[in-house]
Design an enzyme around this catalytic site. Structure first.
Site, PDB file in Angstrom:
ATOM      1  N   CYS A 117      38.942 -36.617  12.880  1.00 38.86           N
ATOM      2  CA  CYS A 117      37.634 -35.935  12.836  1.00 38.86           C
ATOM      3  C   CYS A 117      37.199 -35.405  14.201  1.00 38.86           C
ATOM      4  O   CYS A 117      36.338 -34.538  14.285  1.00 38.86           O
ATOM      5  CB  CYS A 117      36.562 -36.881  12.286  1.00 38.86           C
ATOM      6  SG  CYS A 117      36.956 -37.400  10.617  1.00 38.86           S
ATOM      7  N   HIS A 262      29.832 -33.588  13.505  1.00 41.97           N
ATOM      8  CA  HIS A 262      30.898 -33.766  12.518  1.00 41.97           C
ATOM      9  C   HIS A 262      30.258 -34.131  11.175  1.00 41.97           C
ATOM     10  O   HIS A 262      29.257 -34.843  11.128  1.00 41.97           O
ATOM     11  CB  HIS A 262      31.844 -34.863  12.990  1.00 41.97           C
ATOM     12  CG  HIS A 262      32.830 -35.252  11.944  1.00 41.97           C
ATOM     13  ND1 HIS A 262      33.639 -34.325  11.336  1.00 41.97           N
ATOM     14  CD2 HIS A 262      33.107 -36.450  11.370  1.00 41.97           C
ATOM     15  CE1 HIS A 262      34.387 -34.943  10.442  1.00 41.97           C
ATOM     16  NE2 HIS A 262      34.082 -36.228  10.431  1.00 41.97           N
ATOM     17  N   ASN A 292      33.664 -33.952   3.783  1.00 38.84           N
ATOM     18  CA  ASN A 292      34.237 -34.120   5.114  1.00 38.84           C
ATOM     19  C   ASN A 292      35.587 -33.403   5.176  1.00 38.84           C
ATOM     20  O   ASN A 292      36.545 -33.836   4.549  1.00 38.84           O
ATOM     21  CB  ASN A 292      34.393 -35.627   5.393  1.00 38.84           C
ATOM     22  CG  ASN A 292      34.954 -35.910   6.777  1.00 38.84           C
ATOM     23  OD1 ASN A 292      35.348 -34.999   7.510  1.00 38.84           O
ATOM     24  ND2 ASN A 292      34.983 -37.180   7.141  1.00 38.84           N
TER      25      ASN A 292
HETATM   26  O1  UT7 Z   1      34.951 -39.023   9.286  1.00 38.19           O
HETATM   27  C1  UT7 Z   1      34.752 -40.318   9.763  1.00 38.19           C
HETATM   28  C2  UT7 Z   1      35.100 -41.254   8.745  1.00 38.19           C
HETATM   29  N1  UT7 Z   1      34.226 -41.721   7.742  1.00 38.19           N
HETATM   30  C3  UT7 Z   1      32.936 -42.079   7.879  1.00 38.19           C
HETATM   31  O2  UT7 Z   1      32.276 -41.829   8.840  1.00 38.19           O
HETATM   32  C4  UT7 Z   1      32.342 -42.846   6.735  1.00 38.19           C
HETATM   33  C5  UT7 Z   1      31.462 -43.965   7.202  1.00 38.19           C
HETATM   34  N2  UT7 Z   1      31.014 -44.825   6.138  1.00 38.19           N
HETATM   35  C6  UT7 Z   1      30.233 -44.395   5.109  1.00 38.19           C
HETATM   36  O3  UT7 Z   1      29.879 -43.233   5.075  1.00 38.19           O
HETATM   37  C7  UT7 Z   1      29.779 -45.383   4.085  1.00 38.19           C
HETATM   38  O4  UT7 Z   1      30.191 -46.682   4.458  1.00 38.19           O
HETATM   39  C8  UT7 Z   1      30.275 -45.071   2.651  1.00 38.19           C
HETATM   40  C9  UT7 Z   1      29.580 -43.841   2.127  1.00 38.19           C
HETATM   41  C10 UT7 Z   1      31.774 -44.849   2.654  1.00 38.19           C
HETATM   42  C11 UT7 Z   1      29.967 -46.231   1.716  1.00 38.19           C
HETATM   43  O5  UT7 Z   1      28.574 -46.491   1.707  1.00 38.19           O
HETATM   44  P1  UT7 Z   1      28.026 -47.980   1.869  1.00 38.19           P
HETATM   45  O6  UT7 Z   1      26.567 -47.879   1.791  1.00 38.19           O
HETATM   46  O7  UT7 Z   1      28.621 -48.547   3.140  1.00 38.19           O
HETATM   47  O8  UT7 Z   1      28.589 -48.681   0.579  1.00 38.19           O
HETATM   48  P2  UT7 Z   1      29.551 -49.962   0.459  1.00 38.19           P
HETATM   49  O9  UT7 Z   1      30.930 -49.620   0.918  1.00 38.19           O
HETATM   50  O10 UT7 Z   1      28.899 -51.158   1.076  1.00 38.19           O
HETATM   51  O11 UT7 Z   1      29.595 -50.154  -1.086  1.00 38.19           O
HETATM   52  C12 UT7 Z   1      28.422 -50.550  -1.823  1.00 38.19           C
HETATM   53  C13 UT7 Z   1      28.819 -50.617  -3.284  1.00 38.19           C
HETATM   54  C14 UT7 Z   1      30.054 -51.471  -3.544  1.00 38.19           C
HETATM   55  O12 UT7 Z   1      29.889 -52.129  -4.762  1.00 38.19           O
HETATM   56  P3  UT7 Z   1      29.432 -53.683  -4.799  1.00 38.19           P
HETATM   57  O13 UT7 Z   1      30.460 -54.418  -4.027  1.00 38.19           O
HETATM   58  O14 UT7 Z   1      28.088 -53.714  -4.136  1.00 38.19           O
HETATM   59  O15 UT7 Z   1      29.396 -53.981  -6.247  1.00 38.19           O
HETATM   60  C15 UT7 Z   1      31.151 -50.433  -3.688  1.00 38.19           C
HETATM   61  O16 UT7 Z   1      32.221 -50.899  -4.488  1.00 38.19           O
HETATM   62  O17 UT7 Z   1      29.123 -49.292  -3.761  1.00 38.19           O
HETATM   63  C16 UT7 Z   1      30.428 -49.331  -4.370  1.00 38.19           C
HETATM   64  N3  UT7 Z   1      31.043 -48.025  -4.168  1.00 38.19           N
HETATM   65  C17 UT7 Z   1      30.842 -46.983  -4.985  1.00 38.19           C
HETATM   66  N4  UT7 Z   1      30.116 -46.864  -6.117  1.00 38.19           N
HETATM   67  C18 UT7 Z   1      30.109 -45.663  -6.724  1.00 38.19           C
HETATM   68  C19 UT7 Z   1      31.864 -47.622  -3.153  1.00 38.19           C
HETATM   69  N5  UT7 Z   1      32.202 -46.348  -3.334  1.00 38.19           N
HETATM   70  C20 UT7 Z   1      31.594 -45.921  -4.461  1.00 38.19           C
HETATM   71  C21 UT7 Z   1      31.551 -44.697  -5.147  1.00 38.19           C
HETATM   72  N6  UT7 Z   1      30.800 -44.623  -6.264  1.00 38.19           N
HETATM   73  N7  UT7 Z   1      32.224 -43.623  -4.714  1.00 38.19           N
END
Ligand code: UT7
Length: 335
Positions: A117, A262, A292
């Site tokens: 990125c 980004h 992204n």
């Molecule tokens: O380019 C640089 C690289 N990437 C980034 O900068 C990304 C940085 N991170 C993020 O943007 C966020 O961490 C995410 C958007 C990827 C995830 O958001 P979050 O608020 O950190 O969610 P989480 O990973 O803590 O997941 C919360 C819940 C989980 O379920 P449980 O365990 O609470 O039941 C996940 O399994 O959301 C679930 N989950 C989803 N649900 C629906 C994870 N992905 C999805 C999805 N749809 N796509």
């Protein structure tokens, strides 16, 4: 003799036609439009189709042609190509030479860089320094990505897969004529200590063999991300590297006309702006429509802002990125 300085002569972009909405994704995995929008801001992204015949090199070449037109430069004047990607078309050679072939530009050097990125920011710094050194006068910098062919489209991969889109962005850098339009400074960082919080482990040349069926059963050929840790690093490092550039150039926040961050997550960018105290009118985002696109996000976002009239020639623009590696950096320029 005064040192030459660089400037952006023109910008270009290319996107596949195929739009994939959050609703489309909800049909193939357990996710929802509301979850994706609330956590990331993304509404849709572009994914190449097999029928399109698109490659990273072809998309990059299309973006490059548009940048050349915008710059009023004949591509034959280009003296060097820098190609940034995390999704090369093939293992080797680098995709830069494949794009060079597409463009019909013989015998000029091609440099592929792998800073994910932050690839475009690193590329800007490399191009700026080649021009400052007086070695080249016109450099083509391209960020091009095809993520969609390497994503886990089952529910197991939903945390990563909903984030990424395909596309290409390009800039042509040349020698600045005056201080009204030039790159002011670039600031680069990396820390491999946390390389494992966002990576694709296979195939890898240090493994015997490079990939096995078991590796694939364990999903090691798909990107894996510890999302919360990446998020935390991003909202720490991006403000830091913006402030580093502000201090290096002796600037106040009021001097900044537009921040081009980004595009990984709208919430990250909103938090970064809040942390440094920049009003939301001075931050441009287009993640809503593109997701992204990694090395392509910065040129695509900048081009969008220019087209919308949000950035004019002479404006003070700050580009900032954070990504896998971990890598991060910023570019300060007068457009
Ligand atoms: O380019 C640089 C690289 N990437 C980034 O900068 C990304 C940085 N991170 C993020 O943007 C966020 O961490 C995410 C958007 C990827 C995830 O958001 P979050 O608020 O950190 O969610 P989480 O990973 O803590 O997941 C919360 C819940 C989980 O379920 P449980 O365990 O609470 O039941 C996940 O399994 O959301 C679930 N989950 C989803 N649900 C629906 C994870 N992905 C999805 C999805 N749809 N796509």
């Amino acid at each position: 003799m005064t040192q030459p300085r660089s400037r952006i002569l023109g910008l270009g972009g290319f996107l596949p036609d195929n739009v994939v909405t959050n609703h489309d994704l909800a049909e193939i995995m357990e996710t929802s439009h509301d979850w994706i929008v609330e956590r990331t801001g993304i509404e849709e992204r572009r994914w190449v189709t097999p029928e399109s015949g698109l490659t990273g090199a072809i998309m990059g070449a299309n973006a490059a042609r548009e940048a050349a037109e915008d710059a009023g430069v004949d591509l034959k004047e280009i003296e060097m190509i820098i190609y940034a990607t995390l999704s090369p078309d093939i293992s080797f050679p680098g995709t830069g030479v494949l794009m060079q072939k597409e463009l019909g530009l013989k015998d000029i050097p091609c440099l592929d860089i792998r800073q994910q990125c932050s690839g475009f920011i690193y590329g800007m710094s490399i191009a700026d320094n080649f021009i400052k050194a007086g070695m080249y006068k016109k450099i083509l910098l391209v960020g091009s990505e095809i993520h969609s062919t390497g994503l886990d489209k089952s529910t197991a991969g939903r945390d990563v897969t909903v984030l990424f889109g395909d596309g290409a962005g390009a800039a042509i850098l040349g020698v600045a004529e005056n201080e009204d339009s030039m790159v002011l400074s670039t600031h680069l960082h990396a820390n491999g200590k946390d390389a494992n919080i966002l990576w694709v482990q296979r195939p890898g040349c240090s493994f015997h063999p490079r990939i096995t069926k078991e590796d694939m059963d364990n999903r090691l050929h798909y990107p894996q991300m510890q999302g919360k840790r990446v998020f935390k690093h991003a909202v720490t490092k991006m403000p830091q590297v913006i402030m580093e550039g502000m201090m290096a150039n002796d600037l106040k926040l009021d001097d900044v006309d537009m921040l081009i961050p980004h595009q990984a997550n709208l919430r990250i960018n909103q938090m970064v702006a809040k942390m440094i105290g920049l009003p939301k009118e001075k931050v441009h985002n287009n993640i809503q429509k593109l997701g992204n696109t990694t090395a392509a996000t910065i040129p695509l976002c900048m081009q969008d802002a220019v087209k919308l009239g949000k950035i004019k020639r002479g404006d003070l623009v700050v580009m900032v990125a954070f990504g896998a590696g971990l890598t991060w950096g910023s570019v300060f320029l007068r457009y």
